[in-house]
Design a protein around this motif. Structure first.
Motif, PDB file in Angstrom:
ATOM      1  N   VAL A  13       0.836  -1.202   0.000  1.00 46.69           N
ATOM      2  CA  VAL A  13       0.000   0.000   0.000  1.00 46.69           C
ATOM      3  C   VAL A  13       0.869   1.250   0.000  1.00 46.69           C
ATOM      4  O   VAL A  13       0.581   2.231  -0.706  1.00 46.69           O
ATOM      5  CB  VAL A  13      -0.951   0.002   1.215  1.00 46.69           C
ATOM      6  CG1 VAL A  13      -1.682   1.335   1.331  1.00 46.69           C
ATOM      7  CG2 VAL A  13      -1.950  -1.142   1.114  1.00 46.69           C
ATOM      8  N   SER A  18      -2.671   2.795  -3.063  1.00 53.52           N
ATOM      9  CA  SER A  18      -4.107   2.497  -2.980  1.00 53.52           C
ATOM     10  C   SER A  18      -4.317   1.036  -2.622  1.00 53.52           C
ATOM     11  O   SER A  18      -3.467   0.194  -2.916  1.00 53.52           O
ATOM     12  CB  SER A  18      -4.809   2.805  -4.306  1.00 53.52           C
ATOM     13  OG  SER A  18      -4.462   1.839  -5.293  1.00 53.52           O
ATOM     14  N   THR A  19      -5.466   0.752  -2.018  1.00 53.53           N
ATOM     15  CA  THR A  19      -5.766  -0.631  -1.640  1.00 53.53           C
ATOM     16  C   THR A  19      -6.077  -1.482  -2.861  1.00 53.53           C
ATOM     17  O   THR A  19      -5.759  -2.670  -2.895  1.00 53.53           O
ATOM     18  CB  THR A  19      -6.958  -0.671  -0.675  1.00 53.53           C
ATOM     19  OG1 THR A  19      -8.077   0.011  -1.258  1.00 53.53           O
ATOM     20  CG2 THR A  19      -6.609  -0.010   0.651  1.00 53.53           C
ATOM     21  N   GLN A  30      -9.714  -6.407  -2.454  1.00 53.24           N
ATOM     22  CA  GLN A  30      -9.547  -5.097  -1.826  1.00 53.24           C
ATOM     23  C   GLN A  30     -10.012  -5.105  -0.368  1.00 53.24           C
ATOM     24  O   GLN A  30      -9.319  -4.540   0.501  1.00 53.24           O
ATOM     25  CB  GLN A  30     -10.295  -4.032  -2.624  1.00 53.24           C
ATOM     26  CG  GLN A  30     -10.047  -2.618  -2.118  1.00 53.24           C
ATOM     27  CD  GLN A  30     -10.633  -1.566  -3.035  1.00 53.24           C
ATOM     28  OE1 GLN A  30     -10.982  -1.841  -4.177  1.00 53.24           O
ATOM     29  NE2 GLN A  30     -10.738  -0.332  -2.533  1.00 53.24           N
ATOM     30  N   PRO A  31     -11.148  -5.760  -0.047  1.00 53.15           N
ATOM     31  CA  PRO A  31     -11.552  -5.824   1.371  1.00 53.15           C
ATOM     32  C   PRO A  31     -10.511  -6.524   2.243  1.00 53.15           C
ATOM     33  O   PRO A  31     -10.302  -6.150   3.391  1.00 53.15           O
ATOM     34  CB  PRO A  31     -12.868  -6.606   1.322  1.00 53.15           C
ATOM     35  CG  PRO A  31     -13.409  -6.349  -0.039  1.00 53.15           C
ATOM     36  CD  PRO A  31     -12.199  -6.295  -0.935  1.00 53.15           C
ATOM     37  N   SER A  34      -7.772  -4.087   3.075  1.00 54.32           N
ATOM     38  CA  SER A  34      -8.241  -3.139   4.091  1.00 54.32           C
ATOM     39  C   SER A  34      -8.260  -3.786   5.476  1.00 54.32           C
ATOM     40  O   SER A  34      -7.901  -3.154   6.481  1.00 54.32           O
ATOM     41  CB  SER A  34      -9.646  -2.631   3.721  1.00 54.32           C
ATOM     42  OG  SER A  34      -9.623  -1.930   2.487  1.00 54.32           O
ATOM     43  N   GLN A  35      -8.665  -5.049   5.542  1.00 58.30           N
ATOM     44  CA  GLN A  35      -8.713  -5.759   6.821  1.00 58.30           C
ATOM     45  C   GLN A  35      -7.309  -5.932   7.407  1.00 58.30           C
ATOM     46  O   GLN A  35      -7.096  -5.785   8.614  1.00 58.30           O
ATOM     47  CB  GLN A  35      -9.389  -7.117   6.641  1.00 58.30           C
ATOM     48  CG  GLN A  35     -10.887  -7.034   6.377  1.00 58.30           C
ATOM     49  CD  GLN A  35     -11.478  -8.371   5.990  1.00 58.30           C
ATOM     50  OE1 GLN A  35     -10.810  -9.404   6.046  1.00 58.30           O
ATOM     51  NE2 GLN A  35     -12.746  -8.358   5.566  1.00 58.30           N
ATOM     52  N   ILE A  37      -4.691  -4.008   6.871  1.00 58.21           N
ATOM     53  CA  ILE A  37      -4.218  -2.705   7.327  1.00 58.21           C
ATOM     54  C   ILE A  37      -4.857  -2.347   8.660  1.00 58.21           C
ATOM     55  O   ILE A  37      -4.186  -1.871   9.598  1.00 58.21           O
ATOM     56  CB  ILE A  37      -4.501  -1.619   6.282  1.00 58.21           C
ATOM     57  CG1 ILE A  37      -3.657  -1.858   5.016  1.00 58.21           C
ATOM     58  CG2 ILE A  37      -4.231  -0.233   6.850  1.00 58.21           C
ATOM     59  CD1 ILE A  37      -2.162  -1.780   5.248  1.00 58.21           C
ATOM     60  N   ALA A  38      -6.167  -2.577   8.767  1.00 61.91           N
ATOM     61  CA  ALA A  38      -6.872  -2.271  10.019  1.00 61.91           C
ATOM     62  C   ALA A  38      -6.323  -3.106  11.174  1.00 61.91           C
ATOM     63  O   ALA A  38      -6.139  -2.605  12.294  1.00 61.91           O
ATOM     64  CB  ALA A  38      -8.369  -2.518   9.838  1.00 61.91           C
ATOM     65  N   ARG A  51      -8.104   8.092   6.067  1.00 61.57           N
ATOM     66  CA  ARG A  51      -9.071   7.664   5.060  1.00 61.57           C
ATOM     67  C   ARG A  51      -9.735   8.892   4.457  1.00 61.57           C
ATOM     68  O   ARG A  51     -10.295   9.717   5.180  1.00 61.57           O
ATOM     69  CB  ARG A  51     -10.132   6.763   5.682  1.00 61.57           C
ATOM     70  CG  ARG A  51      -9.755   5.288   5.804  1.00 61.57           C
ATOM     71  CD  ARG A  51      -8.696   5.034   6.857  1.00 61.57           C
ATOM     72  NE  ARG A  51      -8.433   3.591   7.051  1.00 61.57           N
ATOM     73  CZ  ARG A  51      -7.497   3.133   7.832  1.00 61.57           C
ATOM     74  NH1 ARG A  51      -6.708   3.978   8.510  1.00 61.57           N
ATOM     75  NH2 ARG A  51      -7.324   1.838   7.963  1.00 61.57           N
ATOM     76  N   LEU A  56      -6.175   5.882   0.906  1.00 65.83           N
ATOM     77  CA  LEU A  56      -5.383   5.795   2.130  1.00 65.83           C
ATOM     78  C   LEU A  56      -4.196   6.745   2.014  1.00 65.83           C
ATOM     79  O   LEU A  56      -3.384   6.625   1.100  1.00 65.83           O
ATOM     80  CB  LEU A  56      -4.887   4.363   2.358  1.00 65.83           C
ATOM     81  CG  LEU A  56      -5.953   3.294   2.610  1.00 65.83           C
ATOM     82  CD1 LEU A  56      -5.292   1.945   2.843  1.00 65.83           C
ATOM     83  CD2 LEU A  56      -6.821   3.670   3.798  1.00 65.83           C
TER      84      LEU A  56
END
Length: 296
Positions: A13, A18-19, A30-31, A34-35, A37-38, A51, A56
């Motif tokens: 990233v 970008s994701t 992509q989800p 994001s998971q 990274i979170a 965000r 990002l």
């Protein structure tokens, strides 16, 4: 818990911004990116990205951590490369403890075969008497040891290496060279040079002479096959030596003849007891067994 996958996603990233692009490069959704990274932010207790409408934006902390992430990635790459080298038996240090006759003949040949294509393998090569070789293996100072007979030894696992027939070695042009085979009766009046280090081996040939009704004329006792072959070549006497060694000393001006009845010397490989051997050790043992087997 921090994972290697989270570090990989973070690096991706940061590099592409970008994701969606990171997901495409990593083969993830992509989800999923994001998971990861979170979860990374949760584990570290830091906000790594702002965000903004699906984008990002790295925080100052993210840029600070990127250098460490690169170092961690490089370490993982080195780990994988090292593991691959071990799988291919192409890297490492191999410690070998071997009796002198093997050190002078068969082990160097095996090493020559083994190092071809394995430039990152190095050796620690120790030539000593069989008792000392066993001690080195038992106390983890050597990965492989070679012994001349089957014995139980505390701290060592023993596996067969090869059997080699005993041959009679004579000075070149000795009258007995005309014979195709040599028996104890042929040696009745001949001065003998005996390798006396191995009591069990000596007991076997003494039994053969006794059964034939021959009292051996032992002129000299030596400690190695090389010493015996040297003295035979000098015309001092005749000796009985394992074929796998004797055939390497033909430059000593000796002749080899089969000895009857057949006597054999048993050689074994020693490894540290209850210790799993590495792929490097296993690969070398295979080469050594093939080398000795062809000469035995």
């Amino acid at each position: 818990m921090l994972t290697i996958r989270q570090i990989e996603v973070f690096r991706a990233v940061m590099k592409v911004g970008s994701t969606s692009a990171a997901a495409e490069g990593l083969g993830l959704s992509q989800p999923s990116v994001s998971q990861h990274i979170a979860k990374l932010e949760e584990v570290l207790g830091l906000l790594l990205f702002y965000r903004d409408r699906g984008h990002l934006i790295p925080t100052p902390d993210a840029f600070t951590l990127l250098a460490e992430a690169e170092n961690a990635h490089a370490s993982v790459e080195r780990l994988v490369h090292t593991a691959h080298g071990l799988q291919q038996s192409g890297r490492g240090v191999l410690r070998i403890a071997t009796p002198v006759p093997f050190a002078q003949t068969l082990v160097p040949q095996a090493i020559k075969k083994f190092i071809k294509g394995r430039e990152e393998v190095s050796f620690s090569f120790m030539a000593d008497n069989p008792d000392r070789c066993r001690e080195l293996v038992a106390h983890h100072h050597a990965d492989i040891g070679i012994s001349n007979w089957l014995v139980e030894h505390p701290g060592c696992d023993v596996t067969p290496l090869a059997d080699s027939p005993i041959v009679c070695i004579l000075p070149e042009n000795h009258p007995l060279c005309r014979k195709k085979r040599i028996t104890p009766r042929d040696l009745a009046d001949e001065p003998l040079i005996i390798v006396c280090r191995l009591a069990s081996s000596r007991m076997r040939w003494e039994h053969v002479f006794r059964v034939a009704g021959v009292v051996p004329n032992i002129r000299i006792e030596v400690q190695s096959s090389a010493d015996a072959c040297t003295l035979v070549g000098a015309g001092v006497g005749i000796s009985l030596v394992a074929k796998c060694f004797a055939q390497h000393y033909k430059t000593f001006r000796i002749a080899l003849r089969p000895f009857e009845p057949v006597l054999k010397r048993t050689f074994v490989i020693l490894t540290t007891q209850n210790k799993l051997i590495s792929s490097l050790v296993s690969a070398f043992v295979s080469v050594l067994r093939d080398t000795v087997g062809k000469k035995a």
